[in-house]
Design a protein around this motif. Structure first.
Motif, PDB file in Angstrom:
ATOM      1  N   ALA A 399       0.909  -1.197   0.071  1.00  0.00           N
ATOM      2  CA  ALA A 399       0.083   0.104   0.103  1.00  0.00           C
ATOM      3  C   ALA A 399       0.905   1.329   0.068  1.00  0.00           C
ATOM      4  O   ALA A 399       0.741   2.209  -0.854  1.00  0.00           O
ATOM      5  CB  ALA A 399      -0.757  -0.149   1.301  1.00  0.00           C
ATOM      6  N   ARG A 402       2.465   1.596  -3.461  1.00  0.00           N
ATOM      7  CA  ARG A 402       1.598   2.412  -4.343  1.00  0.00           C
ATOM      8  C   ARG A 402       1.244   3.602  -4.329  1.00  0.00           C
ATOM      9  O   ARG A 402       1.155   4.343  -5.055  1.00  0.00           O
ATOM     10  CB  ARG A 402       0.059   1.226  -4.498  1.00  0.00           C
ATOM     11  N   ASN A 403       0.845   4.065  -2.958  1.00  0.00           N
ATOM     12  CA  ASN A 403       0.695   5.380  -2.513  1.00  0.00           C
ATOM     13  C   ASN A 403       1.673   6.119  -3.108  1.00  0.00           C
ATOM     14  O   ASN A 403       1.444   7.407  -3.733  1.00  0.00           O
ATOM     15  CB  ASN A 403       0.148   5.321  -1.068  1.00  0.00           C
ATOM     16  N   GLU A 405       3.939   5.588  -5.279  1.00  0.00           N
ATOM     17  CA  GLU A 405       4.150   6.123  -6.746  1.00  0.00           C
ATOM     18  C   GLU A 405       3.031   6.869  -7.258  1.00  0.00           C
ATOM     19  O   GLU A 405       3.314   7.770  -8.131  1.00  0.00           O
ATOM     20  CB  GLU A 405       3.838   4.708  -7.397  1.00  0.00           C
ATOM     21  N   ALA A 406       1.749   6.692  -6.653  1.00  0.00           N
ATOM     22  CA  ALA A 406       0.775   7.618  -6.976  1.00  0.00           C
ATOM     23  C   ALA A 406       0.984   9.176  -6.698  1.00  0.00           C
ATOM     24  O   ALA A 406       0.749  10.020  -7.462  1.00  0.00           O
ATOM     25  CB  ALA A 406      -0.671   7.109  -6.375  1.00  0.00           C
ATOM     26  N   LEU A 409       3.315  10.479  -9.166  1.00  0.00           N
ATOM     27  CA  LEU A 409       2.360  11.124 -10.425  1.00  0.00           C
ATOM     28  C   LEU A 409       1.543  12.251 -10.202  1.00  0.00           C
ATOM     29  O   LEU A 409       1.556  13.267 -11.045  1.00  0.00           O
ATOM     30  CB  LEU A 409       1.487   9.890 -10.599  1.00  0.00           C
ATOM     31  N   PHE A 410       0.878  12.390  -9.119  1.00  0.00           N
ATOM     32  CA  PHE A 410       0.053  13.562  -8.781  1.00  0.00           C
ATOM     33  C   PHE A 410       0.986  14.779  -8.673  1.00  0.00           C
ATOM     34  O   PHE A 410       0.427  15.841  -8.949  1.00  0.00           O
ATOM     35  CB  PHE A 410      -0.989  13.413  -7.374  1.00  0.00           C
ATOM     36  N   GLN A 413       1.625  16.232 -11.933  1.00  0.00           N
ATOM     37  CA  GLN A 413       0.338  16.686 -12.594  1.00  0.00           C
ATOM     38  C   GLN A 413       0.471  18.310 -12.611  1.00  0.00           C
ATOM     39  O   GLN A 413       0.968  18.960 -11.577  1.00  0.00           O
ATOM     40  CB  GLN A 413      -0.802  16.508 -12.178  1.00  0.00           C
ATOM     41  N   ARG A 430      -0.405   5.593   8.124  1.00  0.00           N
ATOM     42  CA  ARG A 430      -1.034   4.750   8.882  1.00  0.00           C
ATOM     43  C   ARG A 430      -0.302   3.196   8.466  1.00  0.00           C
ATOM     44  O   ARG A 430      -0.511   2.849   9.241  1.00  0.00           O
ATOM     45  CB  ARG A 430      -2.429   4.733   8.171  1.00  0.00           C
ATOM     46  N   ARG A 434       0.985   0.332  10.677  1.00  0.00           N
ATOM     47  CA  ARG A 434       0.600  -1.109  10.524  1.00  0.00           C
ATOM     48  C   ARG A 434       1.522  -2.075  10.544  1.00  0.00           C
ATOM     49  O   ARG A 434       1.804  -2.845  10.986  1.00  0.00           O
ATOM     50  CB  ARG A 434      -0.291  -1.375   9.274  1.00  0.00           C
TER      51      ARG A 434
ATOM     52  N   SER B  16      -6.574  -0.587   2.218  1.00  0.00           N
ATOM     53  CA  SER B  16      -5.439   0.666   2.356  1.00  0.00           C
ATOM     54  C   SER B  16      -4.985   0.221   0.981  1.00  0.00           C
ATOM     55  O   SER B  16      -4.489   1.161   0.331  1.00  0.00           O
ATOM     56  CB  SER B  16      -4.601   0.035   3.463  1.00  0.00           C
ATOM     57  N   PHE B  17      -4.427  -1.148   0.600  1.00  0.00           N
ATOM     58  CA  PHE B  17      -3.909  -1.429  -0.394  1.00  0.00           C
ATOM     59  C   PHE B  17      -4.737  -0.950  -1.782  1.00  0.00           C
ATOM     60  O   PHE B  17      -4.247  -0.475  -2.868  1.00  0.00           O
ATOM     61  CB  PHE B  17      -3.524  -2.813  -0.597  1.00  0.00           C
ATOM     62  N   SER B  19      -7.003   1.240  -2.077  1.00  0.00           N
ATOM     63  CA  SER B  19      -6.993   2.963  -2.196  1.00  0.00           C
ATOM     64  C   SER B  19      -5.559   3.148  -2.903  1.00  0.00           C
ATOM     65  O   SER B  19      -5.633   4.070  -3.735  1.00  0.00           O
ATOM     66  CB  SER B  19      -7.353   3.536  -1.065  1.00  0.00           C
ATOM     67  N   GLY B  20      -4.505   2.444  -2.526  1.00  0.00           N
ATOM     68  CA  GLY B  20      -3.207   2.708  -2.911  1.00  0.00           C
ATOM     69  C   GLY B  20      -3.083   2.628  -4.378  1.00  0.00           C
ATOM     70  O   GLY B  20      -2.645   3.342  -5.337  1.00  0.00           O
ATOM     71  N   ARG B  23      -5.325   4.949  -6.577  1.00  0.00           N
ATOM     72  CA  ARG B  23      -4.756   6.088  -6.772  1.00  0.00           C
ATOM     73  C   ARG B  23      -3.672   6.191  -8.052  1.00  0.00           C
ATOM     74  O   ARG B  23      -3.719   6.832  -8.951  1.00  0.00           O
ATOM     75  CB  ARG B  23      -4.057   6.763  -5.587  1.00  0.00           C
ATOM     76  N   LEU B  24      -2.861   5.234  -7.990  1.00  0.00           N
ATOM     77  CA  LEU B  24      -1.726   4.966  -8.723  1.00  0.00           C
ATOM     78  C   LEU B  24      -2.477   4.998 -10.120  1.00  0.00           C
ATOM     79  O   LEU B  24      -1.964   5.513 -11.272  1.00  0.00           O
ATOM     80  CB  LEU B  24      -0.890   3.751  -8.203  1.00  0.00           C
ATOM     81  N   ARG B  26      -5.319   5.597 -11.219  1.00  0.00           N
ATOM     82  CA  ARG B  26      -6.097   6.828 -11.543  1.00  0.00           C
ATOM     83  C   ARG B  26      -5.115   7.997 -12.082  1.00  0.00           C
ATOM     84  O   ARG B  26      -5.233   8.611 -12.972  1.00  0.00           O
ATOM     85  CB  ARG B  26      -7.027   7.503 -10.406  1.00  0.00           C
ATOM     86  N   ALA B  27      -3.941   8.154 -11.138  1.00  0.00           N
ATOM     87  CA  ALA B  27      -2.833   9.146 -11.530  1.00  0.00           C
ATOM     88  C   ALA B  27      -2.326   8.712 -12.934  1.00  0.00           C
ATOM     89  O   ALA B  27      -1.716   9.641 -13.686  1.00  0.00           O
ATOM     90  CB  ALA B  27      -1.918   9.250 -10.439  1.00  0.00           C
ATOM     91  N   ALA B 108       5.281  -5.496  -6.826  1.00  0.00           N
ATOM     92  CA  ALA B 108       5.824  -5.476  -7.985  1.00  0.00           C
ATOM     93  C   ALA B 108       6.006  -4.276  -8.481  1.00  0.00           C
ATOM     94  O   ALA B 108       5.333  -3.228  -7.853  1.00  0.00           O
ATOM     95  CB  ALA B 108       4.917  -6.253  -8.771  1.00  0.00           C
ATOM     96  N   PRO B 109       7.252  -4.064  -9.094  1.00  0.00           N
ATOM     97  CA  PRO B 109       7.510  -2.518  -9.549  1.00  0.00           C
ATOM     98  C   PRO B 109       6.208  -2.006 -10.491  1.00  0.00           C
ATOM     99  O   PRO B 109       5.367  -2.906 -11.140  1.00  0.00           O
ATOM    100  CB  PRO B 109       8.451  -2.733 -10.651  1.00  0.00           C
ATOM    101  N   LYS B 110       6.104  -0.851 -10.312  1.00  0.00           N
ATOM    102  CA  LYS B 110       4.748   0.218 -10.955  1.00  0.00           C
ATOM    103  C   LYS B 110       4.894  -0.322 -12.411  1.00  0.00           C
ATOM    104  O   LYS B 110       3.770  -0.683 -12.848  1.00  0.00           O
ATOM    105  CB  LYS B 110       5.271   1.401 -10.614  1.00  0.00           C
ATOM    106  N   LEU B 113       3.280  -3.494 -13.302  1.00  0.00           N
ATOM    107  CA  LEU B 113       1.794  -3.453 -12.826  1.00  0.00           C
ATOM    108  C   LEU B 113       1.038  -2.757 -14.035  1.00  0.00           C
ATOM    109  O   LEU B 113      -0.018  -2.920 -14.387  1.00  0.00           O
ATOM    110  CB  LEU B 113       1.610  -2.565 -11.543  1.00  0.00           C
TER     111      LEU B 113
END
Lengths: 609, 218
Positions: A399, A402-403, A405-406, A409-410, A413, A430, A434, B16-17, B19-20, B23-24, B26-27, B108-110, B113
């Motif tokens: 998580a 990914r966050n 990475e996102a 990107l954000f 922008q 958070r 965890r 949590s994962f 939404s992560g 987001r990725l 969507r971005a 895994a690398p972005k 994915l």
């Protein structure tokens, strides 16, 4: 034909022969006092017969008196030895009566030599020739000596003694002996007394004789003793049979019998053992020779066990490997009993030995299995922990990844989506918590057990872990050197946790040694006392060591130098050490390899929480 | 029915994962819909939505493999990309054999994915076009009368009008009429095109009746 001479000579002959035979028996077997007493009694009876023959052919009253005086000597010896024979043979009879009789007999001897002409007569006035049984013999004429009553008294004592002894023996179940001895003795004594009374009264035309009635007693004794010989014969036969049965049994049970004469250092072993260790019939065995037949590793230990048994034990038990003549090594257990003399000194050890190779192999197998099992359990527990850990950690870590990475990107922008990035950062925080919670849970796994502090002997602890790791260490051809002085003070700690700690450190060491050259395959555990409050333990390997930049962080979770390590082992170690209020650190060995040292408070100095 | 905007449906019980990843993606320019369970996804997804599915393999209730097979049997079999916390070889083999687009770990690398998602979306587009064409062809074949279908099957076997007439017991002119009519209905001008069309629609040159559309690409 002169019957008198013939009969008395024959009596003397028979008695002498019996005396000789039983004397020889006694010479061979000094413990058989009955035979010696019998021999003396029979010899004295023969002497009596001689004196009597001389008496019957005495020429003058003076000669008769003198001979009669001397006759008292063999009679006394004979009577006393018969008395002690009875006591010895029947294991009965009152001691005070026996001694009373001996005293009375001594008195009669003193009197007969102090009175003139002897105890029996005040004076012998003449000799009365009579013709009896084909020859002429003499019989005394004279005045009876009143002192002679003392002999009567002694006879009464003797009779009472014999009857009493025979009755006791009868009651105790020795019926045959009691009967034969009692009847023949009482008969013999009564007959003898009657004869001597007739002589003492004077003028009675009877031959003077003590020996003939005593012959009855002698024959009674001889009969009994020969019954003993017969019995002994039967016993021998039974003994042989029982021995054969014993051999059969020992063969069936695969038992070896042995006996060690401690004083002469001579060992007797049954044929089974003899042929096993390859010894001929004749060769003498001593402890040294037996020890030679043991496995070299077991000699010192066995000798020590023997010594301990001799010093203060009654039981002896030793397990050892014995090398057979063909070179085959088998396990045995020897069990024995120490026999001690009255002074408490060991005389001999007697015992059996049993082949326990199968059982022993089973034990070794079991031990191996157990240690393998322990290892597998540990490994699978670690593996399981790793799987769970990986799964649970991958969720928050994924998580976060990914966050992040996102967020990247954000931010790229135009304009950057700051609001989204803020939300992402909150989520990352958070998820980081965890992940931390997962690690805490692993720590909790360690703590979940109720921690029990107790004084622990470090040496024992290290040995236990070494045993647990034995197979593993051997499999990797690593030598483990344990240098933990027994005198080191006990530490206060939780046995399981400290075992886990040592296990982790040693397993790390083993991992570090993978691929090292054979002479470097060494692990060492060394302990020393730091001061009154702390002991220090060092676990050293000769592996590649720890990169300097990692030394400071090596106990942090997820820091690992291993390709497939999780980085949890040392973190766990630190947790354990923290629980024990000690400290742990790592350093590199100048000679190569890593050293992990930890400090633990000693048991007595530790302040309880 | 919006066929032009593919949506990535994400199914994971770990919110949590979830939404992560949402987001990725969507971005990264994807339309994204997130679901916390397979059941929720199956009951709430737009029936004909294009795109792909990203699902966790290990989920409470309906797990990834069950979702995969439920999806395959539906009218809208979206390609699926699996994500998992821990690689599990038997499950991954099973997933791939069942036609999963990819199988990745959560770390895994972005690039991997995104590439997998992109591939899955494209595949869905192709599958979707294929399915639409088949459906269209089949609806054309369904317009044929039973007699025209009979004639068609004989034509596909390469028979001449005379032979067909003899076989069906009708005169040659009637055969010719049926042929013209079915060629018109199927919008083809030559027997060669007719044969190609029949093959595309899954109709062989035998007397078999027209079958329903085949299952999605293996």
């Amino acid at each position: 034909m002169s019957w008198i001479t013939a009969i008395w000579s024959a009596t003397a002959g028979v008695c002498l022969t019996l005396a000789g035979v039983h004397f020889l028996v006694w010479v061979k077997s000094r413990a058989s006092w009955a035979n010696l007493l019998f021999s003396i009694a029979a010899g004295s009876a023969a002497a009596c017969a001689g004196f009597e023959l001389a008496l019957m052919h005495a020429q003058t009253p003076a000669q008769f008196g003198e001979l009669l005086r001397w006759l008292h000597v063999p009679v006394a010896v004979m009577a006393v030895s018969v008395l002690w024979f009875v006591r010895q043979y029947l294991q009965a009879g009152r001691l005070w009566l026996a001694w009373l009789y001996c005293v009375l007999r001594a008195v009669t001897l003193i009197l007969t030599f102090s009175l003139n002409p002897n105890l029996n007569f005040r004076e012998i006035t003449g000799l009365h020739s009579i013709s009896a049984w084909g020859e002429t013999i003499v019989s005394p004429i004279g005045v009876k000596n009143p002192w002679t009553n003392i002999t009567h008294a002694s006879v009464v004592v003797l009779l009472v003694f014999v009857v009493d002894a025979a009755t006791t023996a009868w009651r105790q179940g020795l019926r045959q002996r009691a009967f034969v001895v009692g009847v023949t003795f009482v008969m013999g004594i009564i007959v003898a007394v009657s004869f001597s009374e007739l002589m003492n009264r004077g003028g009675a035309p009877v031959p003077v004789t003590i020996s003939l009635p005593f012959l009855i007693i002698i024959l009674g004794m001889a009969y009994e003793l020969s019954m003993d010989v017969l019995n002994a014969n039967r016993l021998t036969r039974e003994l042989r049979e029982s021995q054969e049965r014993m051999i059969l049994a020992t063969k069936a049970a695969n038992l070896g019998l042995w006996e060690w004469d401690v004083i002469r250092d001579e060992i007797w072993v049954s044929d089974a053992i003899r042929s096993r260790i390859g010894l001929g019939e004749a060769k003498r065995l001593d402890l040294d020779r037996i020890l030679q037949s043991l496995h070299p590793d077991d000699r010192a230990k066995t000798l020590q066990t023997v010594r301990r048994a001799l010093e203060d034990g009654n039981e002896f038990e030793a397990e050892y490997r014995s090398i057979s003549v063909s070179g085959e090594s088998r396990w045995f257990v020897a069990r024995g009993q120490v026999e001690r003399g009255s002074d408490g000194k060991p005389l001999r050890i007697r015992g059996v030995s049993v082949d326990i190779t199968e059982r022993k192999q089973g034990e070794i197998e079991l031990q191996k299995l157990q240690s393998e099992l322990a290892h597998i359990q540990r490994v699978s527990a670690t593996g399981q922990l790793a799987t769970t850990l990986a799964h649970e950690l991958n969720q928050p870590l994924g998580a976060i990844l990914r966050n992040a990475e996102a967020a990247e990107l954000f931010l790229k922008q135009n304009p950057p989506d700051v609001e989204e990035v803020q939300a992402i950062l909150a989520d990352i925080k958070r998820d980081d918590q965890r992940a931390g919670a997962v690690i805490d849970r692993v720590r909790m796994l360690l703590k979940r057990r109720v921690v029990e502090f107790e004084p622990l002997v470090l040496k024992q602890l290290v040995d236990q872990v070494a045993t647990l790791l034995h197979a593993e260490i051997q499999m990797h051809h690593v030598t483990l050197e344990i240098d933990v002085p027994a005198a080191i003070p006990a530490v206060r700690g939780d046995r399981v946790q400290l075992q886990q700690l040592l296990l982790n450190l040693l397993l790390n060491g083993l991992d570090a040694l993978a691929g090292q050259s054979p002479e470097r395959l060494q692990l060492r555990v060394r302990a020393r006392r730091l001061d009154d409050h702390f002991v220090e333990v060092a676990v050293m390997d000769r592996g590649t060591g720890i990169p300097t930049e990692q030394l400071a962080r090596i106990f942090d979770p997820f820091v690992t130098t291993k390709a497939n390590g999780l980085g949890m082992g040392l973190s766990i170690c630190q947790t354990i050490i923290a629980i024990h209020e000690g400290s742990i650190w790592a350093e590199n060995n100048p000679d190569g390899g890593a050293i992990f040292r930890f400090k633990l408070p000693t048991a007595d100095e530790r302040v309880t929480k | 029915m919006n066929r032009s905007a593919p949506t990535v449906f994400i199914v994971d019980d770990d919110t949590s994962f979830l939404s992560g990843v949402a987001r990725l993606l969507r971005a990264s320019g994807f339309a994204v819909k997130a679901f916390a369970s397979a059941a929720e996804f199956l009951s709430h997804r737009p029936p004909a939505a294009a795109g792909c599915v990203i699902a966790d393999l290990n989920m409470p209730g309906m797990d990834g493999l069950a979702l995969q097979s439920a999806l395959a049997q539906s009218d809208n079999p979206l390609p699926i990309v699996f994500l998992t916390g821990q690689g599990d070889i038997p499950a991954s083999v099973q997933a791939m054999r069942n036609g999963a687009e990819d199988f990745l770990t959560k770390l895994a690398p972005k690039g991997e994915l995104l590439a997998a998602v992109e591939r899955a979306v494209q595949r869905d587009g192709r599958d979707r076009a294929e399915r639409a064409r088949r459906r269209e062809l089949q609806s054309r074949f369904e317009q044929l009368t039973p007699r025209e279908q009979e004639v068609l099957s004989h034509v596909l076997r390469g028979q001449l009008n005379k032979q067909i007439a003899a076989d069906l017991g009708i005169d040659e002119r009637s055969v010719k009429r049926h042929r013209t009519s079915l060629m018109q209905k199927l919008e083809v001008h030559s027997v060669a095109l007719l044969a190609q069309l029949a093959m595309e629609a899954g109709i062989a040159g035998d007397r078999r009746p027209i079958s329903p559309p085949a299952s999605p690409r293996p």
